[in-house]
Design a protein around this motif. Structure first.
Motif, short mmCIF file in Angstrom:
data_model
loop_
_atom_site.label_atom_id
_atom_site.label_comp_id
_atom_site.label_asym_id
_atom_site.label_seq_id
_atom_site.Cartn_x
_atom_site.Cartn_y
_atom_site.Cartn_z
N TYR A 126 0.82 -1.21 0.00
CA TYR A 126 0.00 0.00 0.00
C TYR A 126 0.86 1.26 0.00
N ARG A 127 1.94 1.25 0.79
CA ARG A 127 2.79 2.43 0.91
C ARG A 127 3.86 2.51 -0.18
N HIS A 128 3.91 1.53 -1.06
CA HIS A 128 4.91 1.55 -2.13
C HIS A 128 4.60 2.70 -3.09
N PRO A 129 5.62 3.42 -3.58
CA PRO A 129 5.40 4.54 -4.49
C PRO A 129 4.56 4.19 -5.72
N MET A 132 1.09 4.23 -4.37
CA MET A 132 0.71 5.53 -3.83
C MET A 132 0.51 6.59 -4.91
N PHE A 133 1.34 6.55 -5.96
CA PHE A 133 1.31 7.64 -6.93
C PHE A 133 1.01 7.23 -8.37
N ILE A 134 1.13 5.95 -8.70
CA ILE A 134 0.96 5.52 -10.08
C ILE A 134 -0.34 4.75 -10.30
N VAL A 135 -0.60 3.75 -9.47
CA VAL A 135 -1.77 2.90 -9.64
C VAL A 135 -2.94 3.35 -8.75
N GLY A 136 -2.64 3.58 -7.47
CA GLY A 136 -3.67 3.88 -6.49
C GLY A 136 -4.55 5.07 -6.81
N PRO A 137 -3.97 6.23 -7.21
CA PRO A 137 -4.82 7.41 -7.48
C PRO A 137 -5.86 7.16 -8.57
N PHE A 138 -5.46 6.46 -9.63
CA PHE A 138 -6.39 6.19 -10.72
C PHE A 138 -7.53 5.29 -10.24
N ILE A 139 -7.17 4.27 -9.44
CA ILE A 139 -8.20 3.38 -8.89
C ILE A 139 -9.14 4.16 -7.97
N GLN A 140 -8.58 5.03 -7.14
CA GLN A 140 -9.37 5.81 -6.20
C GLN A 140 -10.40 6.68 -6.92
#
Length: 311
Positions: A126-129, A132-140
């Motif tokens: 979860y805390r991996h860059p 945090m910045f590449i995959v997660g924001p788009f999913i969110q």
């Protein structure tokens, strides 16, 4: 000032979007290149939505709500849902006993050490860059905002905003399919949204996740300290400060969220108590990427590699 901001941002955003559409017949590489400034205009529009949610963009609540709702369709962010969770973030930022809504999951060193190996791996991922910045924001923004499963169904206004946001996106999709074509629309909009989501996630991260940030238990938590010590002053080049609506002056925003974006710099210049704070540059902010855990004994954020020296 607010109306002028809307015009000087929404009109260039529309022009850039049109140029991206036209560039599809030239080169998709050119389209992707144009997506960068277009995404920056979208980030700036999100700041207006953000101000509207705080009631600081217009004096009229109705105007704030309408503008916030409409911009929310462009930013993939249901207005009332975001407004409420973000208000919780403001009320609990830096409070170790009130984590969970509107913030980035942050464990203490002791909490992490108490986890099972599988949960430790989950937190590290979860805390991996990349997350945090590449995959997660788009999913969110693209998926979770369509159905925010973690909010109670008793939040009727917030769920209604989710439905309105989804219907707005559906209407745009239908309109695009019957005019320029759905493929062309997605080829233009997806890179814009992707970049804007990642940029937004980075800004939110760096405004609170730095080494000497502020976290305290509820009985010691202080609103002023949480605002001024727990929010950074992200010193950006003037052009980037403009695109990000001066949100880098985040410590002032957290102290008083009713100050509109266009007055934050003036407030900083005129109040010395807001100047002796943590300043982060573009370069120094990159060093914060590795920070993942709050060390309660040393009162600072540390990385996983620091666990061997943590008390």
């Amino acid at each position: 000032a607010s109306l002028f901001q809307l015009f000087n941002t929404s009109i260039p955003f529309g022009i850039m979007w049109y140029l991206m559409l036209k560039s599809l017949s030239v080169s998709y590489a050119l389209t992707l290149l144009l997506a960068v400034p277009t995404a920056l205009f979208l980030v700036r529009l999100f700041i207006f939505q953000h101000d509207a949610g705080h009631g600081s963009f217009f004096q009229s609540k109705k105007a704030n709500d309408w503008v916030g709702t409409l911009i929310g369709i462009l930013t993939l962010t249901p207005y009332s849902y975001w407004q409420r969770t973000h208000a919780i973030h403001h009320a609990t930022s830096g409070n170790l006993d009130k984590r969970g809504f509107g913030d980035i999951d942050t464990l203490t060193v002791a909490e992490y050490r108490s986890l099972s190996p599988s949960l430790k791996l989950r937190y590290r991922l979860y805390r991996h860059p990349l997350t945090m910045f590449i995959v997660g924001p788009f999913i969110q923004f693209v998926f979770k905002h369509r159905f925010p499963y973690n909010i109670p169904f008793s939040w009727k206004v917030e769920w209604r905003s989710v439905i309105y946001n989804n219907l707005g996106l559906l209407a745009i999709g239908i309109l695009a399919a019957n005019t320029i074509g759905l493929k062309a629309f997605l080829l233009v909009q997806v890179p814009i949204s992707y970049l804007a989501c990642s940029l937004g996630a980075w800004l939110f991260y760096i405004q609170h996740q730095y080494e000497n940030t502020y976290w305290e238990r509820n009985d010691k938590w202080d609103y002023f300290d949480a605002s001024v010590r727990g929010s950074s002053y992200y010193v950006l080049p003037k052009i980037l400060q403009w695109f990000t609506g001066s949100i880098g002056l985040h410590h002032i925003h957290h102290y008083n969220s009713r100050i509109p974006n266009y007055r934050l710099q003036k407030c900083y210049n005129e109040n010395p108590e807001f100047q002796a704070v943590t300043r982060l540059s573009l370069w120094s902010s990159l060093k914060c990427i590795r920070l993942s855990l709050w060390d309660e004994n040393r009162k600072k954020l540390v990385g996983f590699r620091d666990l061997s020296t943590a008390a």
